[in-house]
Design an enzyme around this catalytic site. Structure first.
Site, PDB file in Angstrom:
ATOM      1  CG  HIS A 265      39.088  26.535  67.227  1.00  0.00           C
ATOM      2  ND1 HIS A 265      39.962  27.083  68.133  1.00  0.00           N
ATOM      3  CD2 HIS A 265      39.852  26.114  66.183  1.00  0.00           C
ATOM      4  CE1 HIS A 265      41.201  27.013  67.656  1.00  0.00           C
ATOM      5  NE2 HIS A 265      41.167  26.427  66.474  1.00  0.00           N
TER       6      HIS A 265
ATOM      7  CG  ASN B 137      47.580  26.013  60.843  1.00  0.00           C
ATOM      8  OD1 ASN B 137      48.374  25.433  61.566  1.00  0.00           O
ATOM      9  ND2 ASN B 137      46.342  26.283  61.216  1.00  0.00           N
TER      10      ASN B 137
ATOM     11  CB  SER C 110      44.199  25.189  66.346  1.00  0.00           C
ATOM     12  OG  SER C 110      44.042  26.535  66.061  1.00  0.00           O
TER      13      SER C 110
ATOM     14  CG  ASP D  39      39.748  28.479  70.999  1.00  0.00           C
ATOM     15  OD1 ASP D  39      38.840  28.463  70.150  1.00  0.00           O
ATOM     16  OD2 ASP D  39      40.867  27.989  70.801  1.00  0.00           O
TER      17      ASP D  39
END
Ligand code: CA
Length: 701
Positions: free
Chosen positions: A248, A340, A424, A210
């Site tokens: 994130h 998404n 996520s 990430d």
């Protein structure tokens, strides 16, 4: 050759075309006839206009991005090269006048920085003469992928109020953490069922691939092991702040393994360890499939047992596929966000590589669990998990990834927290539960872990399996299961020509059918340069195995073989009952002939010449010449890729126009060519004299 296989030509391909645009491959565009112009270098790329609205701007220069032939974004000045001979790397660099960016010996690939567009370099490297001389297994783009947050809560107060209003009235304090009120996700998966059974992730390392993780966060202190920053080939110590690419990754890490200490939040696996691997670096930009693959292999080599991937994008990358296969073959469980985009799709990677646990997002809606509106679906989706208004750790005030407006500090420990929404956020819930399962069964195969999640999932939305929710919402009582002893396997398919002499790369292989759980399954992979398509850790079941290519149109252009017409493409299908690990082989064959229509007298006694593409670009390797008799030649015995020329015995004294029919695998394709005055030859093609090659597989016995 398998006894039950059969060749299916045009009619089936129409069917496949239907599937490919709607179900299996989710092509962006309808196939159009493409003629490959071998010698013509393509113009430099068009810069993408769409982009990175979800990534932070301003921290570093926005990298320039190009778009390939099928709409996928790539970094223009880098090329990934799978090699077969490590001693030839320096020669490859000289050939490209390039600089070695990285080398991943475990999967025999290098990334090379070049000054020109990768498109040109790939065309050069894919030329068979070059390919053989330098031992190139494949050359491909470095695709650009994205984090997949749907929303980083712009108004934390709104999120807090929202979650509180929906959750608080239903439950009393669940975890004992000070932000317990907002931890609806842990209630939804009944995480305490796992903890009470004695499983909290102890001894399991989860790699968070990430933006990096802020290890100085009070709820993450002591929860991290050494991490890796592939862009700098830098190993950083446990507990350091590596949130180079933003908040994130810190958020994802908290959902997996924040501490159970009464303060802040707690993760699904509070005794697991987080291994940060920075795939979205300074500015939040994706480091590219090359550095990503290096990070994946590093994580596997350094003890990660779970790879948590809250990112993805289009473009089938052989390098990424081989890196994830490297993990799966070593028993490392791979979890990835579905995306998404709302739609049912199957072109997001890594989510759609076979063997990956693909995760959709669930929303808590006043006592019910529903699939979030934004959550992408896929025939390969496995399960879903909480992904709307998820609270978790955010980087501290002095950390790289601090988000001043999107996080708030709490007095109990001084830690920062915030809400995020997206698949996520669903993904780390699954990664955390996988850690609990691996604590119980440390040497489980990835498919066994996946089965444990799937068979205990809470069925939501449509009854039974569906392509948005998968088998349903994960439940922590999965830990009570015994290890499944059947229901998964590794499958490999090798594709060659009729003589088993050419291992055909870039062939699309789909498995369509009913798994042993009664679910419709569609797996997709391409053959690698050894002609092998790998499906590691898939469901057992009865499948139609559809093998088509290598010139079939692809939804992504990972290996950059340009599709021709589809009609004459070879396709083999057979049925396979897959119970245990299995290797199959398929031999393509072909029939091919050429008939000229009313050739002028000057063409009598001319020759048809087959130019082996593998001998290009020197163009000296005329493999076969045949006398043209009765204006007809049958060349079904040839295998390989050939240009077809007609050559006169003498110079033409006037322009000669030629036309005819090339019958390939039963499909009649008009061809033509023009021999200009004072020349002796022309290529016969379906596109007025340009360099169409024809893919042949030899004559079946
Ligand atoms: Ca805590």
């Amino acid at each position: 050759m398998l006894g039950d296989e059969k060749s299916v030509r045009y009619a089936f391909l129409n069917r496949l075309g239907f599937f490919s645009t709607s179900l299996i491959f989710s092509c962006f565009t309808v196939t159009i006839a493409v003629t490959l112009t071998i010698f013509l270098l393509l113009s430099s790329c068009a810069l993408t206009k769409q982009g990175y609205e979800q990534l932070k701007e301003g921290q570093s220069t926005k990298p320039s991005v190009c778009i390939d032939e099928t709409g996928n974004e790539y970094y223009p000045n880098r090329v990934l090269i799978g090699y077969s001979d490590v001693r030839k790397i320096s020669q490859i660099l000289n050939l490209l006048n390039g600089r070695l960016l990285l080398h991943i010996p475990e999967i025999s690939v290098i990334s090379v920085e070049i000054t020109e567009d990768a498109k040109k370099a790939i065309q050069l490297l894919e030329t068979e003469g070059i390919k053989n001389k330098y031992g190139i297994r494949y050359a491909e783009y470095v695709y650009v992928r994205k984090l997949v947050p749907f929303e980083i809560g712009p108004l934390q107060e709104v999120n807090r109020a929202l979650v509180a209003s929906k959750v608080s009235s239903y439950y009393s304090n669940y975890t004992g953490e000070s932000l317990d009120l907002y931890l609806w996700g842990l209630r939804a998966i009944k995480v305490k069922d796992g903890w009470k059974a004695g499983y909290d992730g102890e001894g399991v390392i989860v790699a968070v691939l990430d933006t990096g993780v802020d290890g100085t966060h009070p709820d993450l202190e002591g929860q991290l092991v050494e991490g890796y920053r592939p862009l700098n080939d830098e190993i950083f110590p446990a507990g350091s702040d590596s949130s180079f690419g933003g908040a994130h990754g810190t958020h994802v890490a908290g959902t997996i393994a924040a501490k159970l200490d009464g303060k802040g939040i707690v993760g699904v696996a509070p005794r697991a360890k987080i291994m940060p691997v920075v795939l979205f670096d300074n500015g939040g930009w994706y480091v590219g499939d090359d550095y990503a693959a290096k990070g994946i292999v590093w994580a596997v080599n350094h003890g990660a047992k779970v790879l948590s991937n809250s990112w993805g994008g289009s473009g089938y990358s052989q390098t990424l596929k081989e890196a994830f296969d490297y993990a799966l073959e070593r028993g490392v469980v791979v979890v990835a966000a579905a995306g998404n985009s709302k739609s049912i799709q199957s072109y997001q990677y890594p989510a759609n590589y076979p063997g990956v646990i693909q995760v959709g997002a669930v929303e808590f809606n006043g006592g019910n669990y529903i699939i979030a509106d934004f959550s992408s679906g896929s025939p390969m989706i496995s399960v879903c998990a909480p992904g709307v208004s998820i609270i978790s750790t955010m980087p501290q005030k002095d950390s790289y990834g601090h988000e001043a407006k999107q996080s708030f500090a709490i007095p109990e420990n001084g830690g920062y927290y915030g809400f995020m929404t997206g698949t996520s956020m669903a993904t780390p819930h699954v990664s955390g539960l996988v850690a609990l399962l691996l604590q119980k069964y440390p040497i489980a195969k990835p498919w066994q872990i996946r089965k444990m999640l799937e068979q205990n999932a809470l069925d939501i939305e449509t009854t039974g399996y569906d392509e948005k929710a998968g088998y349903g919402l994960i439940q922590a009582n999965s830990v009570e299961d015994d290890l499944p002893s059947s229901g998964g396997l590794d499958y490999q398919l090798t594709v060659t020509d009729a003589y088993s002499s050419w291992r055909v790369p870039s062939v699309s292989v789909s498995l369509l059918g009913i798994s042993s759980t009664g679910r419709n399954v569609r797996y997709f992979a391409k053959t690698n340069t050894e002609g092998i398509a790998k499906f590691i850790g898939i469901d057992s079941g009865r499948y139609d195995v559809i093998v088509s290519g290598p010139d079939t149109e692809e939804n992504s252009n990972g290996l950059t073989r340009v599709a021709f017409r589809k009609a004459e493409e070879r396709t083999v299908i057979f049925q396979a009952d897959l119970v245990d690990n299995r290797n199959n082989a398929v031999r393509f064959s072909s029939s091919a002939s050429l008939r000229l229509v009313n050739p002028p007298p000057a063409v009598v006694n001319s020759q048809i010449v087959f130019v082996d593409v593998t001998k290009l670009p020197t163009e000296t390797g005329y493999e076969i010449a045949m006398n043209l008799e009765e204006n007809f030649v049958d060349f079904s015995e040839l295998s390989g890729r050939y240009l077809i020329k007609l050559r006169l015995p003498q110079k033409a004294d006037t322009d000669i126009l030629l036309s005819g029919t090339l019958t390939l695998n039963g499909v009649e394709i008009p061809v033509n060519g023009k021999i200009t005055k004072n020349s002796t030859e022309t290529y016969l093609s379906d596109d007025n004299g340009s360099y169409t090659w024809w893919t042949l597989f030899g004559k079946a016995e």
